[in-house]
Design a protein around this motif. Structure first.
Motif, PDB file in Angstrom:
ATOM      1  N   VAL A 139       0.831  -1.202   0.000  1.00 20.59           N
ATOM      2  CA  VAL A 139       0.000   0.000   0.000  1.00 20.59           C
ATOM      3  C   VAL A 139       0.867   1.254   0.000  1.00 20.59           C
ATOM      4  CG1 VAL A 139      -1.660   1.343   1.331  1.00 20.59           C
ATOM      5  CG2 VAL A 139      -1.996  -1.117   1.048  1.00 20.59           C
ATOM      6  N   LEU A 140       1.934   1.247   0.834  1.00 17.90           N
ATOM      7  CA  LEU A 140       2.832   2.399   0.893  1.00 17.90           C
ATOM      8  C   LEU A 140       3.527   2.643  -0.450  1.00 17.90           C
ATOM      9  CD1 LEU A 140       4.487   1.859   4.400  1.00 17.90           C
ATOM     10  CD2 LEU A 140       2.796   3.601   3.774  1.00 17.90           C
ATOM     11  N   ALA A 141       3.780   1.562  -1.185  1.00 23.41           N
ATOM     12  CA  ALA A 141       4.453   1.683  -2.486  1.00 23.41           C
ATOM     13  C   ALA A 141       3.510   2.205  -3.576  1.00 23.41           C
ATOM     14  CB  ALA A 141       5.038   0.341  -2.897  1.00 23.41           C
ATOM     15  N   ARG A 142       2.231   2.367  -3.277  1.00 21.06           N
ATOM     16  CA  ARG A 142       1.226   2.907  -4.199  1.00 21.06           C
ATOM     17  C   ARG A 142       1.168   2.152  -5.537  1.00 21.06           C
ATOM     18  NH1 ARG A 142       1.677   9.006  -5.266  1.00 21.06           N
ATOM     19  NH2 ARG A 142      -0.224   8.519  -6.427  1.00 21.06           N
ATOM     20  N   PRO A 143       0.619   0.952  -5.511  1.00 20.53           N
ATOM     21  CA  PRO A 143       0.439   0.221  -6.781  1.00 20.53           C
ATOM     22  C   PRO A 143      -0.560   0.956  -7.671  1.00 20.53           C
ATOM     23  CG  PRO A 143      -0.739  -0.877  -5.004  1.00 20.53           C
ATOM     24  CD  PRO A 143       0.071   0.212  -4.361  1.00 20.53           C
ATOM     25  N   GLN A 144      -0.272   0.973  -8.973  1.00 20.34           N
ATOM     26  CA  GLN A 144      -1.128   1.673  -9.923  1.00 20.34           C
ATOM     27  C   GLN A 144      -1.266   0.866 -11.197  1.00 20.34           C
ATOM     28  OE1 GLN A 144       1.035   5.345 -10.418  1.00 20.34           O
ATOM     29  NE2 GLN A 144      -0.106   6.394  -8.792  1.00 20.34           N
ATOM     30  N   THR A 145      -2.454   0.926 -11.776  1.00 20.53           N
ATOM     31  CA  THR A 145      -2.621   0.423 -13.142  1.00 20.53           C
ATOM     32  C   THR A 145      -2.316   1.595 -14.052  1.00 20.53           C
ATOM     33  OG1 THR A 145      -4.974   0.966 -13.040  1.00 20.53           O
ATOM     34  CG2 THR A 145      -4.343  -1.286 -12.502  1.00 20.53           C
ATOM     35  N   ARG A 146      -1.301   1.477 -14.868  1.00 19.76           N
ATOM     36  CA  ARG A 146      -0.794   2.623 -15.618  1.00 19.76           C
ATOM     37  C   ARG A 146      -1.470   2.746 -16.965  1.00 19.76           C
ATOM     38  NH1 ARG A 146       3.059   4.401 -19.178  1.00 19.76           N
ATOM     39  NH2 ARG A 146       3.572   2.299 -19.810  1.00 19.76           N
ATOM     40  N   ASN A 147      -2.130   3.857 -17.156  1.00 19.50           N
ATOM     41  CA  ASN A 147      -2.675   4.257 -18.450  1.00 19.50           C
ATOM     42  C   ASN A 147      -2.195   5.679 -18.693  1.00 19.50           C
ATOM     43  OD1 ASN A 147      -4.136   1.930 -18.984  1.00 19.50           O
ATOM     44  ND2 ASN A 147      -5.840   2.606 -17.726  1.00 19.50           N
ATOM     45  N   SER A 148      -1.344   5.892 -19.656  1.00 12.95           N
ATOM     46  CA  SER A 148      -0.787   7.222 -19.892  1.00 12.95           C
ATOM     47  C   SER A 148      -0.454   7.388 -21.373  1.00 12.95           C
ATOM     48  CB  SER A 148       0.467   7.432 -19.041  1.00 12.95           C
ATOM     49  OG  SER A 148       1.453   6.479 -19.373  1.00 12.95           O
ATOM     50  N   TRP A 149      -0.012   8.599 -21.719  1.00 11.47           N
ATOM     51  CA  TRP A 149       0.445   8.821 -23.097  1.00 11.47           C
ATOM     52  C   TRP A 149       1.626   7.904 -23.378  1.00 11.47           C
ATOM     53  CZ3 TRP A 149      -1.951  11.065 -26.891  1.00 11.47           C
ATOM     54  CH2 TRP A 149      -2.891  12.059 -26.618  1.00 11.47           C
ATOM     55  N   ASP A 150       1.539   7.202 -24.466  1.00  9.41           N
ATOM     56  CA  ASP A 150       2.605   6.274 -24.816  1.00  9.41           C
ATOM     57  C   ASP A 150       2.853   6.367 -26.315  1.00  9.41           C
ATOM     58  OD1 ASP A 150       4.485   4.249 -24.661  1.00  9.41           O
ATOM     59  OD2 ASP A 150       2.996   2.693 -25.048  1.00  9.41           O
ATOM     60  N   ARG A 207      -3.858   6.795 -15.294  1.00  2.00           N
ATOM     61  CA  ARG A 207      -3.421   5.997 -14.151  1.00  2.00           C
ATOM     62  C   ARG A 207      -4.534   5.909 -13.113  1.00  2.00           C
ATOM     63  NH1 ARG A 207       2.874   7.088 -12.562  1.00  2.00           N
ATOM     64  NH2 ARG A 207       3.767   6.753 -14.622  1.00  2.00           N
ATOM     65  N   TYR A 208      -4.641   4.715 -12.514  1.00  2.49           N
ATOM     66  CA  TYR A 208      -5.616   4.508 -11.452  1.00  2.49           C
ATOM     67  C   TYR A 208      -4.910   3.869 -10.259  1.00  2.49           C
ATOM     68  CZ  TYR A 208      -9.004   5.129 -15.224  1.00  2.49           C
ATOM     69  OH  TYR A 208      -9.723   5.634 -16.286  1.00  2.49           O
ATOM     70  N   GLU A 209      -5.198   4.389  -9.045  1.00  4.24           N
ATOM     71  CA  GLU A 209      -4.644   3.810  -7.824  1.00  4.24           C
ATOM     72  C   GLU A 209      -5.233   2.420  -7.623  1.00  4.24           C
ATOM     73  OE1 GLU A 209      -2.301   5.108  -6.052  1.00  4.24           O
ATOM     74  OE2 GLU A 209      -2.210   7.099  -6.938  1.00  4.24           O
TER      75      GLU A 209
END
Length: 332
Positions: A70-81, A302-304
């Motif tokens: 949780v502290l490492a903040r997992p994220q599903t990454r959706n960004s400009w690519d 990006r989504y947490e």
């Protein structure tokens, strides 16, 4: 999945000394009883409670690991690519004059052309493809794009009634249709630039002749593949009459000489399609065109994603507390 604060994952190294401490010093904290001889208890079976004693330690480890995650903040990454794929720049120039309602192709010329073009677009997901339509005039239905879902939607909305309703002049302006498609490709950086021009008639409208448009295409390094659709001699055409539709046979007048000349000038090819299967084969042959590199940008967000880890940590902690005060409760 990515972690926004990856440095917190180093805390997982603390698990190693904890396990060592648990193995080496656990017995010192357990109650003991001095006996003169333990031979009678040597082969005594362990109770299920004794076997489950390590479960508390495992639950505490699980809680610790989940908190670190949780502290490492997992994220599903959706960004400009930005990525490089193999592609080609293509403009489709489609005749939408009223003669495209002839039913020598099933269900008619325009619907058959749209269906085969849709299959062609779906089969080339990495290409920049656009659509220009023409009758007596020409305009761009969709500029070149890799958003093929939008392109297919605009293609399906193509109708021949825009000329019948007087929105544009009826007729066949092949030169204007080609010039419009060429104008969309003139600034392209692709190694291969192609126009696929489909018509069922002869040039009889427009301010630009087909040969002039072909010379412009040649000067810009654009190849033109021309397709003449329609049977030979006559074709059934639905003529609106009072109270319904009457079919009449209309002559098929495709200017194969002009279409061949356009293809020859631009180093392309001319094709004749007298039925839908032939048209599909033509598009498959054109599909063998060489490919060139194309930069594509995709957008996402990006989504947490810490919630599942936090939930597991809470449940594991509650279970460990419950076991400690019930099954694994110790009497001082």
């Amino acid at each position: 999945m990515e972690f926004a604060n990856k440095e917190y994952l180093l805390l997982l190294l603390l698990i190693i000394p904890y396990i060592i401490w648990y193995v080496m010093y656990r017995k010192k904290t357990e109650p003991t009883l001095r006996m003169s001889d333990t031979f009678a208890f040597r082969y005594a079976p362990k109770s299920w409670k004794v076997k489950l004693m390590p479960l508390s330690m495992l639950l505490r480890l699980l809680v610790f690991v989940m908190i670190v995650m949780v502290l490492a903040r997992p994220q599903t990454r959706n960004s400009w690519d930005s990525k490089t794929v193999e592609g080609i720049d293509i403009m489709l120039a489609m005749d939408v004059s009223t003669s495209m309602l002839a039913e020598d192709l099933r269900p008619n010329r325009i619907e058959a052309a749209k269906q085969v073009a849709s299959e062609f677009i779906i089969g080339r997901p990495n290409d920049n493809i656009g659509l220009a339509i023409f009758a007596g005039e020409s305009f761009t239905q969709c500029p070149m794009t890799t958003d093929h879902a939008s392109l297919l939607n605009l293609l399906q909305n193509v109708r021949t009634d825009i000329a019948a309703r007087g929105l544009i002049e009826d007729g066949t302006a092949i030169g204007m249709g080609l010039a419009n498609a060429v104008s969309r490709l003139k600034d392209s950086k692709a190694k291969s630039k192609v126009v696929i021009l489909l018509t069922d008639g002869s040039n009889n409208r427009g301010d630009i002749s087909p040969s002039t448009a072909a010379e412009i295409a040649k000067s810009l390094g654009i190849r033109v593949y021309t397709i003449g659709v329609g049977t030979n001699k006559v074709a059934p055409y639905p003529m609106p009459v009072a109270g319904g539709v009457q079919y009449v046979n209309v002559p098929v007048e495709i200017d194969t000489k002009t279409l061949s000349e356009i293809a020859s000038i631009t180093e392309g090819d001319f094709y004749r399609a007298t039925n839908t299967n032939e048209l599909r084969k033509i598009y498959k042959e054109i599909d063998q065109l060489e490919k060139s590199k194309l930069n594509v940008k995709t957008f996402s967000k990006r989504y947490e994603a810490y919630q599942p880890f936090a939930l597991v940590a809470v449940l594991a902690l509650l279970l460990e507390i419950l076991l400690r005060v019930t099954i694994f409760r110790r009497i001082p």
